[in-house]
Design an enzyme around this catalytic site. Structure first.
Site, PDB file in Angstrom:
ATOM      1  N   TYR A 137      -6.684   6.335   4.305  1.00 22.11           N
ATOM      2  CA  TYR A 137      -6.851   5.333   3.249  1.00 22.11           C
ATOM      3  C   TYR A 137      -5.994   4.102   3.521  1.00 22.11           C
ATOM      4  CZ  TYR A 137      -5.686   2.673  -0.829  1.00 22.11           C
ATOM      5  OH  TYR A 137      -5.430   1.618  -1.661  1.00 22.11           O
ATOM      6  N   ASP A 158      -9.848   6.040  -2.405  1.00 20.06           N
ATOM      7  CA  ASP A 158      -8.714   6.502  -3.208  1.00 20.06           C
ATOM      8  C   ASP A 158      -9.242   7.113  -4.503  1.00 20.06           C
ATOM      9  OD1 ASP A 158      -9.507   4.324  -4.714  1.00 20.06           O
ATOM     10  OD2 ASP A 158      -7.497   3.479  -4.922  1.00 20.06           O
ATOM     11  N   GLU A 180       0.814  -1.210   0.000  1.00 28.01           N
ATOM     12  CA  GLU A 180       0.000   0.000   0.000  1.00 28.01           C
ATOM     13  C   GLU A 180       0.853   1.268   0.000  1.00 28.01           C
ATOM     14  OE1 GLU A 180      -3.111   0.382  -0.531  1.00 28.01           O
ATOM     15  OE2 GLU A 180      -3.535  -1.760  -0.618  1.00 28.01           O
TER      16      GLU A 180
END
Length: 349
Positions: free
Chosen positions: A115, A133, A34
């Site tokens: 996020y 996102d 991520e």
């Protein structure tokens, strides 16, 4: 609302991308993926991810590494603060009993925002937190016909609330993956394939004939130009580097000796620049010529125009004494920006 969840999940089962981090529920592996993908497309980040986790397969190995080594493995990905934050967070996690397991604890890690925390918690622990996102903004704004700017405070709150409301709380991991892949592969930024879209019958933007108008952004980013003049020194078997320590782009990366100006200057203006003259021992002879001119390097908020000059010095020179002296073949051991790396790859490697 239930139809949206099922449509996206059904689509995902048929069209999902096969990615190595999706084969794991290890929060460390998901965290690394991520962070890499925060400002990097999957196609570009894939090889970096594989290389990174091969060298740093767990928190312990990452926390024990030097920052220079971490930056070297990050070289070329850009946004190097991500790597520095990743390294700092790994050191913090290594002092805990295990990787954080709650949203609040994950969110407290350096470099982790809402996020990323939602992604880690839903993918690793199947906790009901919605990811928001660019893909999610696009899918929801088009499907619901929302023209509130996504870069406004109001827009961010609105889309966060909608994403949470629409989340499949029994299957948060697969739903989050589904809506992001749907935005990346089906509801693309340009020329989306609306004819084959399973949401075409209910998409407000499509009914309006205004798909390409969504999502709406309210602010344009100011882009500044910067002018870099790099000096590559050849002093026998040696050359020189400098570490960038200011709170600026490429912090803690190495680079060639640099002169930056506010406007573009000619070779003659550079050669008479006091900053260049100060690099040399007074009275010492040298050769200088331009190797590469007007190289354009685009960053998110800046455009760099770079010229590269080669300086040839005697082997017993005392110039550039304030710079790091290394053997030319050792260049590969130091993390540098993609701009500098590309120069060496083209001309000297």
């Amino acid at each position: 609302m239930n139809d949206l969840k099922q449509v996206l999940i059904n689509w995902y089962k048929e069209n999902k991308r096969e990615l190595p981090w999706r084969e794991s529920s290890d929060p460390y592996i998901i965290w690394i993926s991520e962070i890499i993908l925060q400002q990097t497309r999957v196609a570009q980040g894939y090889d970096y991810f594989v290389r990174f986790v091969t060298r740093f397969p767990n928190v312990e190995t990452l926390s024990r590494a030097t920052e220079d080594e971490v930056l070297k493995y990050w070289q070329g990905l850009g946004y190097y603060s991500r790597a520095r934050n990743l390294h700092a967070a790994a050191k913090s996690i290594s002092m805990m009993a295990e990787f954080p397991k709650t949203y609040a604890e994950v969110l407290s890690l350096k470099g982790v925002g809402e996020y990323t925390a939602a992604a880690i918690c839903s993918f690793a622990y199947n906790l009901p937190y919605a990811v928001v996102d660019g893909n999610v903004y696009r899918v929801l704004s088009r499907w619901m016909g929302i023209d509130t700017p996504i870069d406004s405070s109001e827009g961010k709150k609105l889309f966060a609330a909608l994403a949470t409301e629409l989340l499949d709380k029994k299957r948060p991991a697969i739903y989050n993956q589904a809506i992001m892949d749907f935005g990346a592969l089906q509801c693309t930024p340009a020329s989306p394939n609306c004819l084959s879209c399973p949401l075409s019958d209910s998409c407000v933007a499509l009914q309006k004939g205004a798909v390409n108008l969504y999502p709406v952004k309210g602010h344009s980013v100011k882009v500044t130009n910067r002018y870099f003049y790099y000096i590559y020194v050849r002093m026998g078997a040696y050359t020189f580097l400098n570490r960038r320590t200011e709170n600026d782009i490429w912090k803690n990366l190495f680079e060639l000796p640099l002169i930056e100006t506010k406007i573009a200057i000619s070779d003659e203006e550079l050669y008479s620049n006091p900053a260049l003259k100060n690099m040399f021992m007074e009275g010492e002879s040298f050769e200088i010529h331009c190797v590469s001119r007007n190289v354009k390097h685009v960053l998110s908020h800046r455009i760099i125009y770079a010229n590269f000059y080669e300086v040839i010095l005697p082997e017993n020179s005392h110039s550039f004494s304030s710079y790091l002296k290394i053997k030319k073949e050792e260049m590969e051991d130091y993390a540098v920006s993609k701009l500098v790396h590309n120069f060496f790859e083209k001309y000297y490697l």
